[in-house]
Scaffold this motif. Structure first.
Motif, short mmCIF file in Angstrom:
data_model
loop_
_atom_site.label_atom_id
_atom_site.label_comp_id
_atom_site.label_asym_id
_atom_site.label_seq_id
_atom_site.Cartn_x
_atom_site.Cartn_y
_atom_site.Cartn_z
N ASP A 206 0.83 -1.20 0.00
CA ASP A 206 0.00 0.00 0.00
C ASP A 206 0.87 1.26 0.00
N GLY A 207 1.96 1.20 0.77
CA GLY A 207 2.87 2.34 0.83
C GLY A 207 3.52 2.60 -0.52
N TYR A 208 3.95 1.53 -1.18
CA TYR A 208 4.56 1.70 -2.50
C TYR A 208 3.57 2.31 -3.48
N LYS A 209 2.35 1.81 -3.49
CA LYS A 209 1.34 2.32 -4.42
C LYS A 209 1.10 3.80 -4.20
N MET A 210 0.95 4.20 -2.94
CA MET A 210 0.68 5.60 -2.64
C MET A 210 1.87 6.49 -3.00
N LEU A 211 3.07 6.08 -2.58
CA LEU A 211 4.24 6.91 -2.80
C LEU A 211 4.62 6.97 -4.28
N PHE A 212 4.43 5.86 -5.00
CA PHE A 212 4.74 5.88 -6.43
C PHE A 212 3.77 6.79 -7.17
N GLU A 213 2.54 6.85 -6.69
CA GLU A 213 1.55 7.74 -7.29
C GLU A 213 1.98 9.20 -7.12
N ILE A 214 2.57 9.51 -5.98
CA ILE A 214 3.01 10.88 -5.71
C ILE A 214 4.36 11.17 -6.35
N TYR A 215 5.25 10.17 -6.33
CA TYR A 215 6.62 10.34 -6.83
C TYR A 215 6.93 9.30 -7.91
N PRO A 216 6.32 9.41 -9.07
CA PRO A 216 6.51 8.39 -10.11
C PRO A 216 7.94 8.30 -10.65
#
Length: 300
Positions: free
Chosen positions: A276-286
């Motif tokens: 979940d953390g990866y999904k959220m952070l990748f969305e913000i910082y692709p």
């Protein structure tokens, strides 16, 4: 009085009475410049060290052991007699309660700093009248550091200092030859940074900043799981910032200071939390997939 709960937090006695707020290391790097007078860089460096460390920047009371560790590195790219074209890297850190760990509060690269300086001239700063782009810029970053530090100990505790940084921006904009202060010239300059920290649309960021540090990191020594979960639950505030201001300088500021730390915090989380953390952070910082890829590895 200076953050009384801060003193309680670290259970330390104040030695030596009042002290200045910063423990700053200033470096002036003139390696790119071919000049016979290299001494000018050392002279400027020493003058800046004295300017930052010996000036009282607030009305608060600091104990010697409360001083904020920070650094400023000025890289001189061009020098024409007394005209400097430089960039400045500013960093600040804060201790985490009941541990030997220090967390980065600020790690910011400003590529637009031009100023006039004659070797040996005094460095002055008056909050009501700006006379030097160099001292105005350094003072601006001092107040940003103070604002972020105080914000990390109390909800919006650094408002006074962020407002002082904004005041410098407001005055410096009228100096047409000074760079880095103008609105719309860049979404990563001093104007953008001060504005973002006071923007109502980014208010969630400052609330998260306090929760992350005081209720998250400072809790981890006593209860690592609770501290970690507090941080994880606070991070969606970054989504709010991105939704309201997709190009906000706060997102880059947070990434430069905190992204690697967050990945380390997630190291003890469950597989689902990491995903979940990866999904959220990748969305913000692709563009930061390399730094985030550790979150996709299974928990050992």
């Amino acid at each position: 009085m200076r953050r009384l709960f801060y003193l309680f937090l670290f259970s330390l006695l104040a030695f030596g009475g009042k002290a200045q707020e910063l423990n700053a290391r200033v470096t002036v790097n003139g390696d790119k410049i071919a000049t016979a007078n290299k001494q000018i860089f050392t002279t400027l460096q020493n003058a800046l060290m004295e300017f930052v460390n010996n000036r009282k920047w607030t009305d608060a009371t600091f104990a010697v052991n409360e001083k904020i560790d920070c650094s400023m590195t000025i890289i001189v790219n061009e020098l024409d007699e007394s005209s400097f074209q430089t960039e400045i890297q500013v960093q600040a850190r804060r201790p985490v309660y009941n541990s030997s760990y220090t967390t980065t509060l600020f790690n910011f690269r400003d590529q637009e700093l031009n100023f006039e300086y004659m070797e040996g001239e005094p460095l002055d700063f008056n909050s009501n009248t700006l006379t030097s782009n160099l001292t105005a810029t350094v003072a601006f970053y001092v107040y940003i550091i103070l604002g972020l530090d105080f914000d990390s100990f109390a909800p919006k505790g650094g408002t006074t200092y962020i407002q002082q940084a904004q005041q410098i921006v407001n005055m410096a904009q009228s100096e047409m030859s000074w760079n880095g202060w103008k609105a719309f010239e860049s979404n990563q300059n001093r104007h953008a940074l001060a504005t973002a920290l006071q923007d109502n649309a980014s208010e969630a960021f400052r609330d998260m900043w306090y929760t992350y540090h005081r209720q998250g990191l400072d809790e981890m020594a006593a209860n690592p799981d609770r501290g970690r979960m507090t941080i994880i639950e606070a991070l969606p505030a970054l989504r709010e910032v991105r939704s309201a201001r997709p190009t906000s300088v706060l997102l880059q500021m947070f990434s430069d200071a905190k992204l690697d730390e967050i990945v380390a915090i997630y190291s003890k989380a469950t597989t689902q939390e990491r995903q979940d953390g990866y999904k959220m952070l990748f969305e913000i910082y692709p563009t930061q997939s390399t730094r985030l890829e550790a979150l996709q590895k299974p928990v050992r």
